[in-house]
Design an enzyme around this catalytic site. Structure first.
Site, PDB file in Angstrom:
ATOM      1  N   THR A 108       0.830  -1.209   0.000  1.00 18.15           N
ATOM      2  CA  THR A 108       0.000   0.000   0.000  1.00 18.15           C
ATOM      3  C   THR A 108       0.863   1.257   0.000  1.00 18.15           C
ATOM      4  O   THR A 108       2.003   1.237   0.460  1.00 18.15           O
ATOM      5  CB  THR A 108      -0.954   0.038   1.210  1.00 18.15           C
ATOM      6  OG1 THR A 108      -1.867   1.132   1.049  1.00 18.15           O
ATOM      7  CG2 THR A 108      -0.196   0.215   2.533  1.00 18.15           C
ATOM      8  N   HIS A 109       0.277   2.328  -0.539  1.00 17.95           N
ATOM      9  CA  HIS A 109       0.891   3.659  -0.439  1.00 17.95           C
ATOM     10  C   HIS A 109       0.054   4.557   0.474  1.00 17.95           C
ATOM     11  O   HIS A 109       0.313   5.757   0.566  1.00 17.95           O
ATOM     12  CB  HIS A 109       0.960   4.328  -1.815  1.00 17.95           C
ATOM     13  CG  HIS A 109       1.830   3.620  -2.813  1.00 17.95           C
ATOM     14  ND1 HIS A 109       3.113   3.223  -2.536  1.00 17.95           N
ATOM     15  CD2 HIS A 109       1.596   3.257  -4.105  1.00 17.95           C
ATOM     16  CE1 HIS A 109       3.631   2.641  -3.616  1.00 17.95           C
ATOM     17  NE2 HIS A 109       2.737   2.651  -4.568  1.00 17.95           N
ATOM     18  N   ARG A 131      12.510   6.886   0.909  1.00 14.82           N
ATOM     19  CA  ARG A 131      13.545   7.256  -0.069  1.00 14.82           C
ATOM     20  C   ARG A 131      13.656   8.777  -0.071  1.00 14.82           C
ATOM     21  O   ARG A 131      12.650   9.467   0.139  1.00 14.82           O
ATOM     22  CB  ARG A 131      13.144   6.748  -1.451  1.00 14.82           C
ATOM     23  CG  ARG A 131      14.183   6.967  -2.543  1.00 14.82           C
ATOM     24  CD  ARG A 131      13.647   6.515  -3.899  1.00 14.82           C
ATOM     25  NE  ARG A 131      14.687   6.477  -4.915  1.00 14.82           N
ATOM     26  CZ  ARG A 131      14.458   6.246  -6.205  1.00 14.82           C
ATOM     27  NH1 ARG A 131      13.217   6.027  -6.641  1.00 14.82           N
ATOM     28  NH2 ARG A 131      15.463   6.227  -7.064  1.00 14.82           N
ATOM     29  N   TYR A 194      15.708   3.339   1.322  1.00 20.03           N
ATOM     30  CA  TYR A 194      16.090   2.935  -0.036  1.00 20.03           C
ATOM     31  C   TYR A 194      17.606   3.034  -0.212  1.00 20.03           C
ATOM     32  O   TYR A 194      18.248   2.150  -0.781  1.00 20.03           O
ATOM     33  CB  TYR A 194      15.361   3.854  -1.015  1.00 20.03           C
ATOM     34  CG  TYR A 194      15.546   3.551  -2.485  1.00 20.03           C
ATOM     35  CD1 TYR A 194      14.597   2.789  -3.165  1.00 20.03           C
ATOM     36  CD2 TYR A 194      16.627   4.066  -3.203  1.00 20.03           C
ATOM     37  CE1 TYR A 194      14.738   2.532  -4.525  1.00 20.03           C
ATOM     38  CE2 TYR A 194      16.779   3.813  -4.554  1.00 20.03           C
ATOM     39  CZ  TYR A 194      15.828   3.042  -5.214  1.00 20.03           C
ATOM     40  OH  TYR A 194      15.975   2.790  -6.551  1.00 20.03           O
ATOM     41  N   ALA A 232      18.309  -7.665 -12.180  1.00 20.99           N
ATOM     42  CA  ALA A 232      17.550  -8.921 -12.217  1.00 20.99           C
ATOM     43  C   ALA A 232      16.049  -8.653 -12.234  1.00 20.99           C
ATOM     44  O   ALA A 232      15.296  -9.285 -12.984  1.00 20.99           O
ATOM     45  CB  ALA A 232      17.922  -9.795 -11.015  1.00 20.99           C
ATOM     46  N   MET A 233      15.597  -7.684 -11.444  1.00 26.29           N
ATOM     47  CA  MET A 233      14.165  -7.390 -11.378  1.00 26.29           C
ATOM     48  C   MET A 233      13.669  -6.683 -12.629  1.00 26.29           C
ATOM     49  O   MET A 233      12.557  -6.919 -13.089  1.00 26.29           O
ATOM     50  CB  MET A 233      13.850  -6.577 -10.119  1.00 26.29           C
ATOM     51  CG  MET A 233      13.953  -7.431  -8.865  1.00 26.29           C
ATOM     52  SD  MET A 233      13.450  -6.578  -7.366  1.00 26.29           S
ATOM     53  CE  MET A 233      11.745  -6.192  -7.696  1.00 26.29           C
ATOM     54  N   LYS A 259      15.640   3.578 -13.547  1.00 26.27           N
ATOM     55  CA  LYS A 259      17.085   3.631 -13.265  1.00 26.27           C
ATOM     56  C   LYS A 259      17.466   2.931 -11.964  1.00 26.27           C
ATOM     57  O   LYS A 259      18.507   2.314 -11.869  1.00 26.27           O
ATOM     58  CB  LYS A 259      17.564   5.091 -13.198  1.00 26.27           C
ATOM     59  CG  LYS A 259      17.702   5.758 -14.561  1.00 26.27           C
ATOM     60  CD  LYS A 259      18.439   7.080 -14.424  1.00 26.27           C
ATOM     61  CE  LYS A 259      18.656   7.738 -15.773  1.00 26.27           C
ATOM     62  NZ  LYS A 259      19.304   9.059 -15.618  1.00 26.27           N
ATOM     63  N   GLY A 260      16.621   3.095 -10.946  1.00 24.24           N
ATOM     64  CA  GLY A 260      16.902   2.444  -9.671  1.00 24.24           C
ATOM     65  C   GLY A 260      18.203   2.886  -9.025  1.00 24.24           C
ATOM     66  O   GLY A 260      18.935   2.076  -8.476  1.00 24.24           O
TER      67      GLY A 260
END
Length: 296
Positions: A108-109, A131, A194, A232-233, A259-260
């Protein structure tokens, strides 16, 4: 409001005084009245803060670190989003969750102060990922460009002002990160960052496993850290949101997993925008010991 056109690129609706995605806001009673179970695991974040990342980590921990089991279905089905709705396109999150066996992982957000009361009453374990605000704003802007469930974000400059004012889905980033931070004293909340996950993923995975009371071998820990790397994700169809209909999300505009990284804000904020943001940030975060890193 059954047709897609009725809720795509629509202005925000309002739920309990918080701006909300138009499609999600319809029939919000289903969210308010949602019944949790004591063994539910809630994954909560402000959007674009590593939600899918932590969801996959939690699922992998519950599966003992077996990546094959995590490919049993798309992440949107393994970890349903409580408030999600896209009438006529995909099942509502509440509907998916009601039919799931325990233990459920619930994404959830929703801000802490309007999260369904049932989760607090039953002391469900929660994992929150925060983050830094500048990277969230940039990521959210790109997300809103491709996510047609949201109104078009306009220019980056316009969007940044809206973000600071809390005029984006789920409202104020400042209120959101503080809301869960302040509740962690009375409630079982593991509050992660994060930036810490980017710095040492294996260490943070071990924290999550310990919080959930799951013993993992060193081999399993290594497997989870490898399987949940950004690369990988991004390349994994069960986690990269490629299953979501293109009517709802246009990966051609911007991929869901873009981009992560930490520090991408430096490629978007002007010097003036950064100074303006920092000044506002200092006001909004006064009086809290919650600290974020804008670079690693």
């Amino acid at each position: 409001m059954g047709t897609v056109d009725a809720y795509l690129r629509q202005p925000w609706s309002t739920v309990h005084a918080i701006p909300m995605v138009s499609a999600f806001a319809q029939n919000w009673e289903r969210v308010d009245n949602f019944q949790s179970r004591p063994d539910d695991i809630v994954v909560a974040t402000f959007p674009k803060s590593g939600t899918t990342w932590i969801s996959e980590i939690v699922d992998m921990i519950l599966q003992g670190g077996d990546p094959k089991k995590c490919k049993r279905d798309a992440i949107v089905n393994r970890v349903p989003m409580l408030e999600f709705a896209a009438p006529g396109q995909m099942p509502a999150g509440t509907e998916q969750l009601e039919n799931m066996p325990s233990p459920r992982i619930i994404k959830t957000h929703i801000p802490a102060d309007i999260l369904p009361k049932s989760f607090w009453d039953k002391s469900c374990k929660m994992i929150y990922v925060g983050r830094n605000a500048k990277d969230v704003a940039v990521s959210y802007y790109h997300f809103d460009l491709m996510n047609k469930l949201h109104p078009h974000p306009g220019t980056w400059d316009q969007y940044l002002e809206a973000f600071m004012a809390g005029k984006v889905a789920y409202g104020s980033w400042f209120d959101h990160v503080r809301g869960y931070w302040e509740r962690r004293q009375e409630h079982p909340i593991l509050y992660l960052f994060y930036e810490d996950m980017k710095e040492d993923l294996r260490r943070e995975v071990a924290k999550v496993a310990q919080f959930l009371g799951r013993e993992l071998t060193e081999v399993a820990l290594d497997a989870i850290a490898h399987h949940t790397s950004f690369e990988a994700m991004r390349d994994n169809p069960s986690t990269n949101y490629s299953v979501v209909p293109s009517q709802l999300m246009d990966h051609g505009i911007s991929p869901f997993m873009r981009k992560g990284i930490t520090g991408d804000w430096k490629n978007h904020f002007t010097v003036a925008q950064s100074a303006h943001f920092d000044q506002y940030y200092a006001q909004k975060m006064a009086g809290t010991d919650l600290r974020f890193r804008t670079h690693i």
